[in-house]
Design an enzyme around this catalytic site. Structure first.
Site, PDB file in Angstrom:
ATOM      1  N   GLY A  21       0.779  -1.237   0.000  1.00 40.60           N
ATOM      2  CA  GLY A  21       0.000   0.000   0.000  1.00 40.60           C
ATOM      3  C   GLY A  21       0.803   1.275   0.000  1.00 40.60           C
ATOM      4  CG  ASN A  97       7.516  -4.569  -0.207  1.00 42.65           C
ATOM      5  OD1 ASN A  97       8.571  -3.985  -0.455  1.00 42.65           O
ATOM      6  ND2 ASN A  97       6.458  -3.942   0.306  1.00 42.65           N
ATOM      7  CE1 TYR A 162      14.177  -3.660   8.022  1.00 37.11           C
ATOM      8  CE2 TYR A 162      16.497  -3.058   7.796  1.00 37.11           C
ATOM      9  CZ  TYR A 162      15.239  -3.196   7.248  1.00 37.11           C
ATOM     10  OH  TYR A 162      15.021  -2.882   5.918  1.00 37.11           O
ATOM     11  CB  ALA A 165      14.747  -9.813  10.462  1.00 42.94           C
TER      12      ALA A 165
HETATM   13  N1  NAD Z   1      13.490   2.045   1.582  1.00 42.33           N
HETATM   14  C1  NAD Z   1      14.714   1.583   1.690  1.00 42.33           C
HETATM   15  O1  NAD Z   1      15.667   2.346   1.629  1.00 42.33           O
HETATM   16  C2  NAD Z   1      14.989   0.105   1.852  1.00 42.33           C
HETATM   17  C3  NAD Z   1      16.323  -0.292   1.955  1.00 42.33           C
HETATM   18  C4  NAD Z   1      16.619  -1.639   2.079  1.00 42.33           C
HETATM   19  C5  NAD Z   1      15.599  -2.573   2.112  1.00 42.33           C
HETATM   20  N2  NAD Z   1      14.301  -2.170   2.028  1.00 42.33           N
HETATM   21  C6  NAD Z   1      13.281  -3.217   2.079  1.00 42.33           C
HETATM   22  O2  NAD Z   1      12.304  -3.014   1.074  1.00 42.33           O
HETATM   23  C7  NAD Z   1      11.016  -3.396   1.548  1.00 42.33           C
HETATM   24  C8  NAD Z   1      10.050  -2.226   1.460  1.00 42.33           C
HETATM   25  O3  NAD Z   1      10.577  -1.154   2.217  1.00 42.33           O
HETATM   26  P1  NAD Z   1       9.921   0.288   2.236  1.00 42.33           P
HETATM   27  O4  NAD Z   1      11.043   1.232   2.440  1.00 42.33           O
HETATM   28  O5  NAD Z   1       8.984   0.478   1.123  1.00 42.33           O
HETATM   29  O6  NAD Z   1       9.114   0.210   3.624  1.00 42.33           O
HETATM   30  P2  NAD Z   1       7.905   1.137   4.128  1.00 42.33           P
HETATM   31  O7  NAD Z   1       7.989   1.117   5.612  1.00 42.33           O
HETATM   32  O8  NAD Z   1       7.921   2.445   3.431  1.00 42.33           O
HETATM   33  O9  NAD Z   1       6.649   0.305   3.626  1.00 42.33           O
HETATM   34  C9  NAD Z   1       6.378  -0.959   4.143  1.00 42.33           C
HETATM   35  C10 NAD Z   1       4.914  -1.269   3.907  1.00 42.33           C
HETATM   36  O10 NAD Z   1       4.600  -2.402   4.709  1.00 42.33           O
HETATM   37  C11 NAD Z   1       3.491  -2.082   5.520  1.00 42.33           C
HETATM   38  N3  NAD Z   1       3.586  -2.785   6.795  1.00 42.33           N
HETATM   39  C12 NAD Z   1       4.450  -2.549   7.810  1.00 42.33           C
HETATM   40  N4  NAD Z   1       4.195  -3.371   8.836  1.00 42.33           N
HETATM   41  C13 NAD Z   1       3.153  -4.150   8.451  1.00 42.33           C
HETATM   42  C14 NAD Z   1       2.423  -5.173   9.088  1.00 42.33           C
HETATM   43  N5  NAD Z   1       2.706  -5.559  10.337  1.00 42.33           N
HETATM   44  N6  NAD Z   1       1.413  -5.765   8.417  1.00 42.33           N
HETATM   45  C15 NAD Z   1       1.105  -5.374   7.159  1.00 42.33           C
HETATM   46  N7  NAD Z   1       1.755  -4.397   6.509  1.00 42.33           N
HETATM   47  C16 NAD Z   1       2.773  -3.785   7.147  1.00 42.33           C
HETATM   48  C17 NAD Z   1       3.550  -0.573   5.723  1.00 42.33           C
HETATM   49  O11 NAD Z   1       2.284  -0.032   6.082  1.00 42.33           O
HETATM   50  C18 NAD Z   1       4.015  -0.124   4.358  1.00 42.33           C
HETATM   51  O12 NAD Z   1       2.952   0.056   3.441  1.00 42.33           O
HETATM   52  C19 NAD Z   1      11.236  -3.877   2.995  1.00 42.33           C
HETATM   53  O13 NAD Z   1      11.395  -5.282   2.986  1.00 42.33           O
HETATM   54  C20 NAD Z   1      12.527  -3.214   3.404  1.00 42.33           C
HETATM   55  O14 NAD Z   1      13.203  -3.934   4.409  1.00 42.33           O
HETATM   56  C21 NAD Z   1      13.976  -0.845   1.906  1.00 42.33           C
END
Ligand code: NAD
Length: 255
Positions: A21, A97, A162, A165
């Site tokens: 979302g 994701n 984190y 994991a």
């Molecule tokens: N943004 C970055 O710089 C970055 C860097 C490395 C890895 N990642 C990885 O990429 C993926 C996406 O990251 P992002 O930055 O878009 O994260 P974000 O926090 O912006 O989005 C995560 C989404 O997951 C949802 N979410 C969180 N907890 C939840 C729960 N308990 N149940 C259901 N939904 C839940 C949130 O509402 C959100 O929509 C993750 O696996 C993250 O570890 C992101």
């Protein structure tokens, strides 16, 4: 933005996205809808998720299915996978994701907090994979993409539950790739670098962090959510049909 690649085999495929979302997940949902796929996603951010559904329906003429669900609740998550399959047919692309990168000093971590971080950042990936396996096997194959992070590779501190994991994600990928491969189910890890999502910009991207990005990346541009979605499309498509058990990194050359 460059024109995204088109993968005709993704049209009408059923895709399940966790955390679809907002952030990178919203870019995944949009990218797969734009390919003509049928996307179901779970999230706890209800307002943002419903707004995304409306926007994508207006833009692409097809609405993804939003199932409100906290991924810590495994039966609810399994039910969301089933609801997506009921609506659109067997899931053949799974994008694990969702995550939460809340910072925590090592001395503040309790056993309950530790378990909660695993319940968000680690455990759901296994149970979604378990749920889609029979569907993918029936369909003659499928693609599972587990989202890791370069943070643990860079030795980043301030969030050990984190980083642990996220380091474990690739162990799951390698184990499942062996078990599922005979059914032509591919399992890969996608490692994003530092992606400029709204959450990152609001919480963590300070002027000092900008300097860190400039020093770390080989390419000077900022990573955007659609850069990650491009790799997910490739991994989901038949173009990657012999790619499994691997890590694919999109980080501008940082790690
Ligand atoms: N943004 C970055 O710089 C970055 C860097 C490395 C890895 N990642 C990885 O990429 C993926 C996406 O990251 P992002 O930055 O878009 O994260 P974000 O926090 O912006 O989005 C995560 C989404 O997951 C949802 N979410 C969180 N907890 C939840 C729960 N308990 N149940 C259901 N939904 C839940 C949130 O509402 C959100 O929509 C993750 O696996 C993250 O570890 C992101």
């Amino acid at each position: 933005m460059t024109r995204p690649a088109i993968y005709p085999d993704l049209a009408d495929r059923t895709v399940f996205v966790t955390g679809g979302g907002s952030g990178i997940g919203a870019a995944l949902t949009e990218a797969f809808v734009a390919q003509g796929a049928r996307v179901g996603f779970v999230d706890i951010a209800e307002a943002e998720s419903r707004a995304l559904v409306e926007r994508l329906e207006a833009a692409h003429g097809r609405a993804p299915l939003f199932v409100p669900c906290d991924i810590r609740d495994v039966p609810a998550l399994q039910a969301a996978v089933a609801a997506t399959a009921d609506a659109f047919g067997d899931v053949t692309v799974l994008l694990n994701n969702a995550a939460n990168d809340q910072r925590h000093a090592p001395e503040t971590v309790t056993p309950e907090y530790w378990d909660d971080r695993m319940a968000i950042n680690q455990r759901p990936m296994f149970f979604t994979a378990q749920a889609v396996r029979p569907m993918m096997a029936r369909a003659g194959g499928g693609s599972i993409v587990n989202f890791g992070s370069i943070s643990w590779k860079l030795g980043q501190g301030g969030m050990p539950a984190y980083t642990m994991a996220k380091a474990s994600v690739h162990g799951l990928t390698r184990g499942l790739a062996r078990d599922f491969g005979r059914d032509r189910i591919r399992v890969n890890t996608l490692l994003p670098g530092w992606v400029m999502t709204e959450r990152q910009l609001k919480l963590w991207v300070t002027p000092e962090a900008e300097k860190e990005i400039e020093a770390g990346q080989c390419i000077p541009d900022r990573l955007m959510p659609h850069d990650i979605a491009e790799m997910a499309l490739f991994l989901a498509s038949d173009a990657a049909k012999m790619c499994t058990a691997q890590e694919f990194t999109v980080d501008g050359g940082w790690s």
